[in-house]
Structures are given as C-alpha cells and as structure tokens.
Write an enzyme that holds these catalytic residues in place. Structure first.
Site, PDB file in Angstrom:
ATOM      1  N   TYR A 117       0.841  -1.222   0.000  1.00 49.00           N
ATOM      2  CA  TYR A 117       0.000   0.000   0.000  1.00 49.00           C
ATOM      3  C   TYR A 117       0.867   1.259   0.000  1.00 49.00           C
ATOM      4  O   TYR A 117       0.571   2.226   0.696  1.00 49.00           O
ATOM      5  CB  TYR A 117      -0.927   0.049   1.226  1.00 49.00           C
ATOM      6  CG  TYR A 117      -1.602  -1.237   1.608  1.00 49.00           C
ATOM      7  CD1 TYR A 117      -2.426  -1.908   0.708  1.00 49.00           C
ATOM      8  CD2 TYR A 117      -1.424  -1.770   2.885  1.00 49.00           C
ATOM      9  CE1 TYR A 117      -3.065  -3.082   1.080  1.00 49.00           C
ATOM     10  CE2 TYR A 117      -2.047  -2.937   3.263  1.00 49.00           C
ATOM     11  CZ  TYR A 117      -2.865  -3.589   2.355  1.00 49.00           C
ATOM     12  OH  TYR A 117      -3.475  -4.756   2.732  1.00 49.00           O
ATOM     13  N   ASP A 142      29.905   6.302  16.176  1.00 50.82           N
ATOM     14  CA  ASP A 142      29.758   7.745  16.405  1.00 50.82           C
ATOM     15  C   ASP A 142      30.020   8.059  17.878  1.00 50.82           C
ATOM     16  O   ASP A 142      30.628   9.086  18.206  1.00 50.82           O
ATOM     17  CB  ASP A 142      28.346   8.227  16.033  1.00 50.82           C
ATOM     18  CG  ASP A 142      28.265   8.736  14.597  1.00 50.82           C
ATOM     19  OD1 ASP A 142      28.903   8.125  13.715  1.00 50.82           O
ATOM     20  OD2 ASP A 142      27.548   9.731  14.354  1.00 50.82           O
ATOM     21  N   LYS A 189      21.694  -7.490  20.939  1.00 53.39           N
ATOM     22  CA  LYS A 189      20.471  -7.207  21.701  1.00 53.39           C
ATOM     23  C   LYS A 189      19.697  -8.530  21.694  1.00 53.39           C
ATOM     24  O   LYS A 189      18.529  -8.590  21.305  1.00 53.39           O
ATOM     25  CB  LYS A 189      19.696  -6.063  21.033  1.00 53.39           C
ATOM     26  CG  LYS A 189      18.493  -5.569  21.816  1.00 53.39           C
ATOM     27  CD  LYS A 189      18.826  -4.853  23.109  1.00 53.39           C
ATOM     28  CE  LYS A 189      17.553  -4.591  23.904  1.00 53.39           C
ATOM     29  NZ  LYS A 189      17.825  -4.020  25.241  1.00 53.39           N
ATOM     30  N   ASP A 226      22.325  -1.490  24.629  1.00 47.75           N
ATOM     31  CA  ASP A 226      21.956  -0.355  25.498  1.00 47.75           C
ATOM     32  C   ASP A 226      22.987  -0.187  26.615  1.00 47.75           C
ATOM     33  O   ASP A 226      23.450   0.914  26.907  1.00 47.75           O
ATOM     34  CB  ASP A 226      20.519  -0.499  26.037  1.00 47.75           C
ATOM     35  CG  ASP A 226      20.187  -1.892  26.562  1.00 47.75           C
ATOM     36  OD1 ASP A 226      21.033  -2.809  26.452  1.00 47.75           O
ATOM     37  OD2 ASP A 226      19.078  -2.061  27.103  1.00 47.75           O
ATOM     38  N   ASP A 233      27.492   0.940  13.549  1.00 50.93           N
ATOM     39  CA  ASP A 233      27.325   2.302  13.025  1.00 50.93           C
ATOM     40  C   ASP A 233      27.077   3.272  14.174  1.00 50.93           C
ATOM     41  O   ASP A 233      27.745   4.313  14.287  1.00 50.93           O
ATOM     42  CB  ASP A 233      26.146   2.328  12.038  1.00 50.93           C
ATOM     43  CG  ASP A 233      25.843   3.734  11.560  1.00 50.93           C
ATOM     44  OD1 ASP A 233      26.792   4.442  11.180  1.00 50.93           O
ATOM     45  OD2 ASP A 233      24.664   4.134  11.589  1.00 50.93           O
TER      46      ASP A 233
HETATM   47  C1  IPM Z   1      28.690   5.500   8.162  1.00 53.12           C
HETATM   48  C2  IPM Z   1      27.496   6.230   7.651  1.00 53.12           C
HETATM   49  C3  IPM Z   1      26.727   5.347   6.674  1.00 53.12           C
HETATM   50  C4  IPM Z   1      26.326   4.080   7.395  1.00 53.12           C
HETATM   51  C5  IPM Z   1      25.504   6.026   6.053  1.00 53.12           C
HETATM   52  C6  IPM Z   1      25.905   7.285   5.341  1.00 53.12           C
HETATM   53  C7  IPM Z   1      24.719   5.098   5.185  1.00 53.12           C
HETATM   54  O1  IPM Z   1      26.689   6.657   8.693  1.00 53.12           O
HETATM   55  O2  IPM Z   1      29.543   5.107   7.362  1.00 53.12           O
HETATM   56  O3  IPM Z   1      28.791   5.320   9.378  1.00 53.12           O
HETATM   57  O4  IPM Z   1      25.310   4.055   8.100  1.00 53.12           O
HETATM   58  O5  IPM Z   1      27.021   3.092   7.247  1.00 53.12           O
HETATM   59 MN    MN Z   2      27.526   6.265  10.674  1.00 49.99          MN
END
Ligand code: IPM
Ligand code: MN
Length: 354
Positions: free
Chosen positions: A145, A250, A189, A222, A246
């Site tokens: 949909y 960060d 998880k 978590d 990912d």
């Molecule tokens: C990374 C980036 C990519 C990922 C994105 C841009 C798709 O965030 O290389 O960490 O999620 O792998």
């Molecule tokens: Mn990333």
C-alpha cells in the site's frame, strides 16, 4: 618505486574538500617513502545523479575492481533522499566487494580533550569492528500500500553464521595483533532479537574458543552505549552488527574528541576486491564549501589504507604527523575548538611528516 592505483570518489559536501587535502598529504608522504600514486577520479555523487539519473553507472563495480584501493569522501545531497544516495553509491560498494569488516579506531590523542572528565591521552584506545555486508543493512523488504494512508513497510535483517563468524574472527585477530588490552567485547540485543542475535551469540561463543588468550565480554547494546561513556578506557576491540557498529562508532568518536578524527577502513580481508577507506563523518552540508572541514579523519583513513597496502612506513609516518599536529594544539579546525582552515591543517600535517 612502488606505484598504487587508487580509485578516488570525493562524493558530495565536504568530501570535495577533505579528499584533495588528503591526496596532497599522500603525495608528500609518497615522495618521502618512494611510493607513487596513480589517482583515478570518479565523479560519482549528487551532481552525477542529476545528470544521469543514477548515482553511479551500471558497471560501477567493474570500473572500481582493478584498483588497489578506494578512497572515498562522503556521499549525500540535500535535494536527494539519503536512502537513494547511499543505497546508490556507498552501500553497494561495501556489499559488492565483500568488505565485511568495517574497522573504526577511536583513540584519545595527545592534545585532544574528551568531553568526558579526567581522561589522559592514550587512556581511551579502542576499535569498533562493524559487520559491513549484512545484518540490518541487508535491504531485504518492501512496501505494501505504498504512499497510501495505511502503507506498510517490512524490512528484514539477515544474519548468517558465516557472516557473523568471519567478522568476529577478524575482531579476535585484531585484538591479538594490537598492542592493547587483548579484549573483545561483543555487542548484541539478543534478549529482544531472539533469532538473529542469538545466532550471533552462538558464533561468538564458538569463535572465542579459538582465542583463549583474549578476554571476552558480551554486552547488550543499550548497556554498551552506557559503558562507552561510563568506562571507555576498559574497551579494546568491540565487535557488533552493521547497525549497532554504526551507532557505537559515532559514540566512540565523540568520547575521543571529535567525529572529525574518526577514520574507517572497509576491508575485504581476503583481498579479492579493493578495500575502501573513508572518514566516519558525512557530507556536513552546514559547513560545506567554506574550506573549514577537518581533513584529519580522511587522513587517518589514508594511513589505514597504506597499512592495508603494506606500505607500513608511509602509513605510520602519516599517523605520526597527524598525532604531532594534534599534540602541538596550535593548528586545528573548529570541531576541535580552533579556527584553522582545511588548508592550514593540511600544511601543518605535511610539515610534521618525516
Ligand atoms: C557510516 C554512515 C553510513 C552508514 C551512512 C551514510 C549510510 O553513517 O559510514 O557510518 O550508516 O554506514
Ligand atoms: Mn555512521
């Protein structure tokens, strides 16, 4: 004289700034270490998409395959949906070239402040090894949909025993090779994801038996997020699925000062295909075009590229020049609290090359 043939995809946004800066540094390091580079430029990205209706030509992987490595800046355009740009360019390379180990080091360098109180240089020194070809990024699913008010989306994650074992094994090998704490932490998880990540846990248990010299811990994602902040110095190698790796990379980047320093290597450890080296950060549209992006994440990635190409001395020279530049605290971009430009930083790093 050794020559490496490198495919260069600067991509979009600050990718167009950090890549030329890194090439300038690689040229300078190459001249000192008897290495030359044959740069092959690919103008793929947002502008290419507007001209051709696709992010890359249909035979993109064929065009990239003959290179020794791929150096990539960043991909994404404010007028194209991100899932179109990334599934058009970056992710097909990771999958198509079976770059199953995404290696993302995070080190608190001399001259850089962690947002966490009390950590001295070198105390935080970890590497996130992210599964890079399957898991939550497998792109298995569809819409029902579509575009109707009651639309439905299904997206499946895919965990294979082979896929889990090989990336987990890569993490253990790295822990053995590193001059670190000889620890591997596995992140899942599996209390909630009762199939896929239970399989991951079983693979981890099996592989860990081959490495009795490496200490292990298994954390739910978590709790891992909390512990990256609460006790970052306790981590050495951390292995997780595509999505968890990912997110955690960060976090590991910011606890060691800035995402502007976070490097990554998308490795095909079997060396059947070129591996790809890129900063963890994205296109940064807010600062693109101003000449103020931090090129160091890409430069550290370039050092990893040289290491992978077995040009160790040149790779270590770049790594050392970056560390020396950071330790001096004088030339640095805004993400590190400075006012220097991309070009200033590039020249400072080149001056610190030996
Ligand atoms: C990374 C980036 C990519 C990922 C994105 C841009 C798709 O965030 O290389 O960490 O999620 O792998
Ligand atoms: Mn990333």
């Amino acid at each position: 004289m050794k020559t490496f043939t490198i495919a260069v995809i600067a991509g979009d946004g600050i990718g167009q700034e950090v890549i030329p800066a890194t090439i300038e540094l690689l040229e300078a390091a190459g001249a000192r270490h008897n290495i030359s580079f044959d740069w092959r430029y690919f103008d793929w990205g947002g502008d290419y998409y507007f001209k051709h209706g696709a992010m890359v030509p249909a035979n993109a992987l064929e065009l990239l395959a003959p290179h020794d490595a791929i150096l990539l800046g960043a991909v994404g355009h404010t007028s194209i949906p991100d899932n179109v740009t990334l599934n058009g360019l970056l992710l097909p390379i990771r999958r198509g070239f079976d770059q199953y180990a995404n290696v993302r080091p995070a080190v608190l360098f001399e001259g850089v402040d962690s947002p966490l109180r009390g950590y001295k240089a070198g105390e935080i020194d970890m590497v996130v090894v992210r599964e890079n070809t399957e898991g939550e990024y497998a792109q298995i699913g569809g819409f029902l949909y579509q575009h109707q008010p009651d639309e439905v989306a299904v997206q499946s994650s895919v965990f294979t025993r082979r896929g889990c074992e090989r990336v987990i094994r890569h993490a253990f090998e790295l822990a053995r090779a590193r001059n670190g704490k000889k620890r591997v932490a596995s992140i899942t998880k599996s209390n909630a994801q009762g199939y896929s990540m239970v399989l991951w846990d079983r693979a981890f248990d099996a592989v860990s038996k081959e490495y009795p010299d490496i200490k292990t811990e298994q954390l739910l994602v978590d709790a891992a997020a909390m512990n990256f902040v609460r006790r970052p110095a306790s981590f050495d190698v951390v292995v997780g699925s595509n999505l968890f790796g990912d997110i955690l990379s960060d976090l590991s980047a910011i606890v060691t000062g800035s995402i502007g320093l976070a490097a990554s290597a998308n490795l095909d450890p079997a060396r059947r295909f070129p591996s790809m080296f890129e900063p963890v950060h994205g296109t940064a549209p807010d600062i693109a075009g101003k000449g103020i992006a931090n090129p160091m994440a890409t430069m550290f990635s370039a050092a990893m590229m040289l290491e992978h190409l077995q040009a160790r001395e040149a790779g270590q020279a770049i790594d050392a020049a970056l560390r020396a530049t950071l330790a001096a605290r004088d030339v640095r971009t805004a993400d590190l609290g400075g006012t220097s430009s991309t070009a200033d930083v590039t020249q400072a790093v080149i001056r610190n090359l030996r």
